[in-house]
Write a protein that holds these residues in place. Structure first.
Motif, PDB file in Angstrom:
ATOM      1  N   ILE A  25      51.145  50.222 107.225  1.00 49.98           N
ATOM      2  CA  ILE A  25      52.062  51.326 106.926  1.00 49.98           C
ATOM      3  C   ILE A  25      52.258  51.530 105.427  1.00 49.98           C
ATOM      4  O   ILE A  25      52.493  52.646 104.962  1.00 49.98           O
ATOM      5  CB  ILE A  25      53.430  51.117 107.637  1.00 49.98           C
ATOM      6  CG1 ILE A  25      54.215  52.432 107.665  1.00 49.98           C
ATOM      7  CG2 ILE A  25      54.246  49.999 106.984  1.00 49.98           C
ATOM      8  CD1 ILE A  25      55.427  52.411 108.595  1.00 49.98           C
ATOM      9  N   SER A  58      51.530  54.585 101.177  1.00 48.12           N
ATOM     10  CA  SER A  58      52.764  54.741 100.386  1.00 48.12           C
ATOM     11  C   SER A  58      52.672  54.079  99.014  1.00 48.12           C
ATOM     12  O   SER A  58      53.605  54.198  98.216  1.00 48.12           O
ATOM     13  CB  SER A  58      53.946  54.133 101.158  1.00 48.12           C
ATOM     14  OG  SER A  58      53.982  54.622 102.481  1.00 48.12           O
ATOM     15  N   GLY A  70      53.708  56.065 107.799  1.00 47.42           N
ATOM     16  CA  GLY A  70      53.957  55.735 106.397  1.00 47.42           C
ATOM     17  C   GLY A  70      53.897  56.971 105.513  1.00 47.42           C
ATOM     18  O   GLY A  70      54.756  57.188 104.653  1.00 47.42           O
ATOM     19  N   ILE A  88      59.997  53.035 105.420  1.00 46.18           N
ATOM     20  CA  ILE A  88      58.860  52.441 106.139  1.00 46.18           C
ATOM     21  C   ILE A  88      59.196  51.008 106.535  1.00 46.18           C
ATOM     22  O   ILE A  88      58.603  50.450 107.461  1.00 46.18           O
ATOM     23  CB  ILE A  88      57.538  52.486 105.339  1.00 46.18           C
ATOM     24  CG1 ILE A  88      57.585  51.590 104.097  1.00 46.18           C
ATOM     25  CG2 ILE A  88      57.159  53.915 104.985  1.00 46.18           C
ATOM     26  CD1 ILE A  88      56.268  51.510 103.324  1.00 46.18           C
TER      27      ILE A  88
END
Length: 517
Positions: free
Chosen positions: A34, A38, A160, A172
């Protein structure tokens, strides 16, 4: 590990128990993917470079790798149910700390804690699930369990990306809190009367300390090397020496220890070392490229985190369809054939990516990701079957823990090596491209003329040319890594065929197979 077999669960208790265990596994596996899309947002928010941001992934992976070999000892000491519940509770707490982290050092510390307490969750969720089903339904239990480990990497980048773009990156980590709390309550309610037998075993504290020292020092070298110009830095040289000396001391100590943290005698089995090595190198290559692709898309192709997530997500679609078929047929088909197919498809996917240009559109970039699902389906189950096929049932937990340790460590190494090589190759390509961009050269003069005609000043035009040159340099560097990874996947095929053809499988290897996810 119980002294007497526990009767399987029935009815709604089995359904709810399966859901609670699967939710915890899902949350754990989700957290390995995830954060990938990001990273640019996290790095930007906390004021560090995106390559420094990869510590968010590697700190989790290394701490997780160190914790995995301890699962057997801890579950005998505290009981499987207590350890699982404690592991999930601490995971929720660590997730909360990740979201609240105000700077990168604290986020890395929280991620390391999260990775460490996550270690026992996957093997224990599998063990508790198998004890909940009758032997005849063990295959069904493992198929359901495997689905969660395949769906999570699909949803990880999507979730994410969407959360990063539409809420903020700490969420997240916050989403683990309600899932984890629900899993803890349901698991304790259903499984607390089904605790495994506990017994006090000596812990190999020296072996554990040496393991932490050499793995930690090795990861430090990989993570800070690129910022400190590798071996021209005394810190990197010192860390590398600690890693090498620590590793040698660890090998010597473990060979003479009665209750070792890592049972090195397993490497005396050809199928175990060939299978473990192929799995580890393959996973390291795979994971390094999984981190590289969203970084390239967001930093140099103008993609948002959500769009990068959409590119990454389809990798699990074909895997979801094909994995049950692989699981059912693995007893009849030589798993070396399946593993060979996986490596060939991985090589094809990476070769396709090595042909990308800065003009590549969304569909062009997504096609290899969809095809990669075939490789994923034929990668894990056959290789774990090969790895564990000649291991006695009593030693399967130790063998599974060691092969998982190798795989997770290889994933962390793959991430560090890939991002370092990407930057180095980009610097080289940038220098080569700039050589041809001098006033008076036809390409340069033409580009300046076009940009002036577009209304840009000379300073703006030069800045635009520099931006395009940098974008092109990183594209060429990514192509180099994709191509080299494709070649390495082809070179792994003979390694698989060094292993003996496994005989028809009993429950042991099949039971442990899911743990390799």
């Amino acid at each position: 590990m119980a002294a007497t077999p526990i009767a399987p669960l029935t009815g709604s208790a089995r359904t709810w128990g399966t859901l609670a265990l699967s939710a915890a596994t899902f949350m754990n596996v989700l957290d390995t993917s995830i954060a990938n899309v990001s990273l640019p947002a996290i790095a930007g928010d906390l004021g560090v470079s995106p390559t420094q941001g990869t510590w968010v992934i590697t700190s989790f992976a290394v701490a997780n790798a160190i914790a995995v070999p301890l699962t057997g000892w801890l579950s005998q000491r505290f009981g499987q149910v207590r350890l699982f519940v404690a592991s999930v509770t601490l995971f929720v707490l660590a997730s909360l700390l990740c979201g609240l982290a105000p700077n990168m050092p604290l986020l890395i510390a929280a991620r390391a804690l999260q990775g460490f307490v996550a270690g026992p969750m996957i093997p224990l969720s599998q063990a508790l699930l198998l004890s909940s089903y009758p032997k005849a339904l063990a295959g069904l239990a493992m198929a359901m369990w495997s689905m969660t480990t395949l769906v999570a990497p699909v949803l990880g980048p999507l979730l994410g990306g969407w959360i990063t773009d539409n809420i903020s990156w700490p969420w997240i980590f916050y989403i683990n809190v309600p899932v984890g709390i629900a899993s803890v309550f349901v698991t304790w309610a259903i499984f607390r009367q089904r605790e495994s037998e506990r017994r006090s075993l000596p812990i190999d504290s020296v072996g554990l300390a040496l393991l932490v020292i050499w793995v930690g020092a090795m990861q430090l070298v990989l993570d800070i090397g690129k910022e400190h110009d590798w071996f021209s830095s005394p810190l990197v040289v010192g860390s590398a020496l600690v890693a090498v000396v620590g590793f040698i001391a660890f090998l010597i100590w473990e060979r003479g220890e009665e209750h070792p943290v890592v049972d090195l005698s397993l490497f005396g089995n050809r199928n175990f070392w060939a299978g473990s090595l192929a799995t580890s190198v393959g996973y390291g290559l795979f994971f390094g490229n999984v981190v590289l692709l969203p970084l390239w898309l967001q930093q140099y192709m103008g993609y948002t985190a959500t769009q990068a997530g959409e590119i990454m997500a389809p990798v699990g679609l074909l895997a979801l369809v094909l994995s049950p078929m692989v699981g059912k047929s693995i007893g009849r088909v030589d798993p070396r054939r399946y593993a060979t197919l996986a490596f060939l498809v991985f090589a094809l996917v990476l070769w396709m990516r090595s042909r990308f240009s800065t003009q590549a559109d969304f569909a062009t970039i997504m096609v290899p990701t969809i095809v990669q699902g075939v490789a994923t389906a034929f990668f894990f189950i056959p290789l774990v079957t090969i790895t564990l096929s000649e291991i006695a049932p009593a030693r399967i937990p130790a063998a599974s823990g060691l092969s998982n340790f190798m795989r997770i460590t290889a994933g962390a190494i793959g991430t560090s090596v890939t991002t370092t090589l990407w930057e180095r190759r980009a610097t080289l390509h940038h220098a080569q491209l700039v050589e041809h961009l001098t006033p008076g050269s036809p390409g340069f003069d033409q580009a300046i003329a076009v940009l002036r005609a577009g209304g840009l000043s000379d300073v703006q035009a030069l800045a635009q040319i520099e931006r395009m040159t940098t974008q092109q340099a990183f594209m060429l560097a990514a192509n180099d890594i994709f191509y080299a990874s494709a070649v390495l996947f082809m070179l792994l095929i003979p390694l698989v065929w060094l292993a003996h053809a496994p005989r028809a499988q009993g429950g042991g290897a099949a039971d442990a197979a899911a743990g390799a996810h």
